[in-house]
Scaffold this active site. Structure first.
Site, short mmCIF file in Angstrom:
data_model
loop_
_atom_site.label_atom_id
_atom_site.label_comp_id
_atom_site.label_asym_id
_atom_site.label_seq_id
_atom_site.Cartn_x
_atom_site.Cartn_y
_atom_site.Cartn_z
N CYS A 146 95.81 -57.77 30.29
CA CYS A 146 96.37 -58.90 31.05
C CYS A 146 95.19 -59.72 31.60
O CYS A 146 94.07 -59.59 31.09
CB CYS A 146 97.32 -58.42 32.14
SG CYS A 146 96.57 -57.37 33.41
N ARG A 155 99.77 -56.06 35.59
CA ARG A 155 100.61 -55.77 34.43
C ARG A 155 100.03 -54.72 33.50
O ARG A 155 100.74 -53.77 33.12
CB ARG A 155 100.87 -57.07 33.63
CG ARG A 155 101.74 -58.06 34.36
CD ARG A 155 101.67 -59.42 33.71
NE ARG A 155 100.37 -60.04 33.90
CZ ARG A 155 99.98 -61.20 33.39
NH1 ARG A 155 100.82 -61.86 32.61
NH2 ARG A 155 98.79 -61.70 33.64
N ASP A 173 103.19 -63.09 34.86
CA ASP A 173 102.25 -62.64 35.88
C ASP A 173 102.96 -62.48 37.24
O ASP A 173 103.49 -63.45 37.77
CB ASP A 173 101.17 -63.72 35.98
CG ASP A 173 100.10 -63.39 36.99
OD1 ASP A 173 100.19 -62.33 37.64
OD2 ASP A 173 99.18 -64.21 37.12
P1 4NP Z 1 97.42 -59.23 36.17
O1 4NP Z 1 97.73 -60.14 37.46
O2 4NP Z 1 96.78 -60.17 35.15
O3 4NP Z 1 98.76 -58.76 35.76
O4 4NP Z 1 96.48 -58.14 36.63
C1 4NP Z 1 96.78 -60.95 38.09
C2 4NP Z 1 95.88 -60.36 38.96
C3 4NP Z 1 94.97 -61.14 39.63
C4 4NP Z 1 94.97 -62.51 39.44
C5 4NP Z 1 95.88 -63.10 38.57
C6 4NP Z 1 96.78 -62.30 37.89
N1 4NP Z 1 94.05 -63.33 40.14
O5 4NP Z 1 94.21 -64.57 40.10
O6 4NP Z 1 93.14 -62.79 40.82
#
Ligand code: 4NP
Length: 166
Positions: A19, A25, A136
């Site tokens: 991800c 995720r 997300d």
């Molecule tokens: P992930 O979610 O891609 O599912 O781990 C996110 C975690 C952090 C961020 C964006 C999406 N961020 O902008 O820091």
């Protein structure tokens, strides 16, 4: 559904969930996959996950994500890391959550054989015909994490069925 017959005779299959941040995720998908395949002997499933960004490298999971997978009964330890071309080489199957992950992972390599390992996780959910993204949930209410868990579980059901088909 992607064709995985080339993997079925392997002793081990390394599966890398990807991800953006590797804190919401993909660790949740790795938690479900690791728990569901803990007793698989052949192929043994080696579970991995990574982010396309380096933003959270070294951090643990986002607390609502961990809370959601633990409430559903999955136990899993996780430290965030970033996907690289080298990791694509050592993985057999690279499963991304959304289109942006897909584009960013494909851009890490020019090697078509490595690119062919990349699929959307939800390609394995045979109950859906439309949307292929796991959205997300970062900074959204707990319900968004619960929805992600359901999507991940259904896709992993299909993935494991595909891998165990003889
Ligand atoms: P992930 O979610 O891609 O599912 O781990 C996110 C975690 C952090 C961020 C964006 C999406 N961020 O902008 O820091």
């Amino acid at each position: 559904m992607p064709e995985l017959s080339h993997l079925r005779d392997r002793d081990e299959i390394r599966i890398t969930m990807v991800c953006l941040g590797n804190i919401c995720r993909s660790p949740m998908a790795a938690a479900v996959l690791a728990n569901r395949t803990a007793d698989w002997a052949k192929p043994k499933i080696l579970v991995d996950s990574a982010g396309t960004s380096n933003w959270h490298v070294g951090e643990g999971p986002n607390p609502p994500s961990k809370k959601t997978w633990e409430a559903a009964g999955y136990k899993f330890d996780h430290v965030a890391s970033q996907i690289t071309e080298e990791r694509m080489k050592s993985s057999d199957l690279i499963l991304v959550m959304d289109r942006s992950n897909h584009k960013n992972v494909l851009a890490l390599t020019q090697d078509a054989a490595l690119q062919s390992k990349v699929h959307f996780l939800r390609d394995f959910d045979y109950t859906i015909t439309g949307e292929r993204e796991v959205p997300d949930p970062y900074s959204l209410p707990d319900s968004a994490f619960e929805e992600v868990l359901g999507m991940v579980e259904r896709a992993i059901d299909g993935l494991l069925e595909e891998l165990s088909r003889s």
